[in-house]
Write a protein that holds these residues in place. Structure first.
Motif, short mmCIF file in Angstrom:
data_model
loop_
_atom_site.label_atom_id
_atom_site.label_comp_id
_atom_site.label_asym_id
_atom_site.label_seq_id
_atom_site.Cartn_x
_atom_site.Cartn_y
_atom_site.Cartn_z
N UNK A 17 0.84 -1.20 0.00
CA UNK A 17 0.00 0.00 0.00
C UNK A 17 0.88 1.25 0.00
N UNK A 18 1.96 1.21 0.77
CA UNK A 18 2.90 2.34 0.77
C UNK A 18 3.45 2.58 -0.63
N UNK A 19 3.84 1.50 -1.31
CA UNK A 19 4.42 1.63 -2.64
C UNK A 19 3.42 2.23 -3.62
N UNK A 20 2.18 1.77 -3.59
CA UNK A 20 1.18 2.32 -4.51
C UNK A 20 0.83 3.76 -4.15
N UNK A 21 0.89 4.11 -2.87
CA UNK A 21 0.66 5.51 -2.48
C UNK A 21 1.69 6.42 -3.14
N UNK A 22 2.94 5.99 -3.13
CA UNK A 22 4.00 6.80 -3.75
C UNK A 22 3.83 6.83 -5.27
N UNK A 23 3.53 5.68 -5.88
CA UNK A 23 3.40 5.63 -7.33
C UNK A 23 2.24 6.51 -7.80
N UNK A 24 1.12 6.44 -7.09
CA UNK A 24 -0.02 7.27 -7.47
C UNK A 24 0.30 8.75 -7.32
N UNK A 25 0.99 9.11 -6.24
CA UNK A 25 1.37 10.51 -6.05
C UNK A 25 2.33 10.96 -7.14
#
Length: 495
Positions: free
Chosen positions: A132-140
């Motif tokens: 979830x952390x990784x996708x949060x960064x990718x989406x941002x």
């Protein structure tokens, strides 16, 4: 079996700060490529300039001559100036042009904003896991607006830093600190954050995270600390800036003079354009993982309440996007973890395609934004074209000043600048300006030397790329025809 070798220092840095380096690099790229600022940022930009270059000589400050519609706080400008001052001092020693000081200031603000986002990201990883952390960064990263705005000295971005802190405290379970961070954001930087404070505060009260008495004590003590004498000294009268902003925007509803949008605009235009693929994923995430609902619902109510105000801009609700991205990351993480299952694999491919489309949209938006500061580009071109030591005066009209020109863009002697307002076109020829930068193509007594194009609209076209940007001349540079030195230079002319 022998234990694995310890990671190298570079590997440890990437492990601990890799995501921060990614987001920071993108934000820095935006700042370097588009260093100029617009009218919404003008107060904080000029305030930072004056603090750095005029210090305690308040009588020379820009806000006393151009106070703006409502007063703004100097606190954010003062903090960023103090943090940037060592770098600015070195630049002044080596006579680096002031526009690079603006870049240094913006990069420092970006560091502050992204540091608070990192604190929130760390809590996301602790609460929901590394995927979830990784996708949060990718989406941002693939969204344009949050990182583009993160280095821009807007009151909304200064407030965003404290909202990110509040989100991290909220996830950590430190509820009184959550309230305190939101109160600072509302009382000092953006009065409209009181809506977010209200929705989150009520949610925490209903969940019995603290008592009403504790909340009241926390609010009163924090407000008393925030209302300091800095702004009364700088404005040379007793005032609370954000109260005057609240009265102007909300009570008098004067903000609608700058345009209005329909009540659903945030949900049907602003959020879809800024969140892109994360917008539908946010809704899916709230359905798939109910743990995020108590966090997303108060933030969504904040946007609903804000929609009642007729004047709308994306930056007003930009503080909601990080929390919505968490919900979207939960959906993306669920799709990723189930990508090998029947049905989910199709969703996974669809999500990857949406990621690429979002990235392409952000690239187009960046190119449009690059062409959206013709005033700054025009003043830079004028400085480069005339390198003589003869004294010259440049008049900058309101449009040029609002589209990229600030005190940071000005050179030292022999250049002088005027932003005198309400000068008619006929009056220019009676004034002894050397150059004019304005939005008019023809002015009697002056020769049009060159024009700078700006973004007008996007146009769909067949072929690749499918979208092209239409640019039209926006700012025109004029030279005084009574000055033979100007006419002797090689100018490209105006179309």
């Amino acid at each position: 079996m022998a234990p694995p070798p310890p990671p190298t220092p570079a590997a440890r840095i990437l492990r601990d700060y890799g995501w921060d380096l990614l987001l920071g690099s993108i934000a820095a790229f935006y700042a370097v490529m588009v260093p100029y600022t617009k009218v919404e940022e003008s107060f904080n930009v000029q305030a930072i300039h004056d603090i750095l270059y005029h210090n305690h000589h308040i009588d020379k400050y820009d806000h006393l001559e151009f106070p703006g519609v409502v007063p703004r706080t100097f606190i954010g400008a003062l903090v960023i100036s103090l943090l940037s001052s060592p770098a600015i001092l070195m630049m002044r020693i080596f006579h680096v042009p002031k526009v690079y000081s603006l870049l240094a200031v913006r990069l420092m603000l970006g560091c502050v904003t992204l540091t608070t986002l990192r604190l929130f990201r760390v809590e996301i990883k602790r609460k929901y896991g590394r995927h979830v952390e990784a996708f949060f960064v990718i989406l941002t990263a693939i969204q344009f607006h949050v990182l583009f705005y993160s280095t821009r000295p807007l009151p909304n971005i200064l407030a965003l830093a404290f909202v990110n802190l509040a989100y991290s405290f909220w996830f950590k379970g430190n509820f009184l600190c959550t309230l305190q961070a939101l109160i600072v954001a509302a009382v000092v930087f953006r009065c409209d954050m009181v809506l977010l404070l209200g929705t989150i505060g009520i949610a925490l009260l209903l969940s019995r995270s603290f008592s009403l008495l504790e909340a009241v004590k926390c609010c009163i003590s924090t407000v008393l600390v925030c209302i300091v004498l800095v702004d009364s000294i700088m404005w040379q009268r007793i005032l609370w800036p954000e109260f005057e902003v609240f009265w102007f925007n909300s009570v008098l509803n004067r903000s609608s003079e700058w345009g209005t949008h329909s009540i659903h605009w945030y949900f049907t235009s602003a959020l879809p354009r800024s969140m892109l693929v994360a917008y539908p994923l946010c809704l899916v995430g709230a359905l798939l993982d109910r743990r995020i609902v108590p966090y997303v619902l108060p933030v969504a109510l904040f946007v609903v309440l804000y929609s009642k105000l007729p004047h709308k801009e994306l930056r007003f609700i930009i503080a909601s996007i990080p929390m919505f991205n968490v919900s979207a990351s939960l959906a993306a993480g669920r799709i990723y973890n189930n990508r090998k299952k029947s049905g989910w694999n199709f969703l996974y491919v669809l999500m990857l395609g949406a990621f690429l489309v979002s990235l392409g949209y952000s690239a187009v938006t960046f190119m449009a934004s690059y062409s959206n500061y013709p005033g700054g580009h025009a003043l830079k071109a004028l400085h480069e074209a005339d390198s003589s030591v003869k004294e010259k005066t440049v008049h900058i009209d309101a449009f040029t000043a609002m589209s990229g020109v600030s005190r940071f863009c000005e050179n030292e002697n022999p250049w002088r600048y005027s932003k005198e307002e309400d000068i008619s076109i006929e009056e220019y020829q009676r004034r002894n300006f050397t150059y004019l930068l304005n939005e008019h193509r023809y002015i009697s007594g002056y020769k049009c030397l060159f024009a700078v194009e700006g973004f007008s609209r996007a146009k769909i076209q067949p072929g690749i790329p499918p979208i092209s940007l239409v640019k039209v001349p926006k700012v025109f540079a004029h030279g005084n025809t009574r000055d033979p030195d100007i006419l002797s230079l090689d100018w490209p002319g105006c179309p």
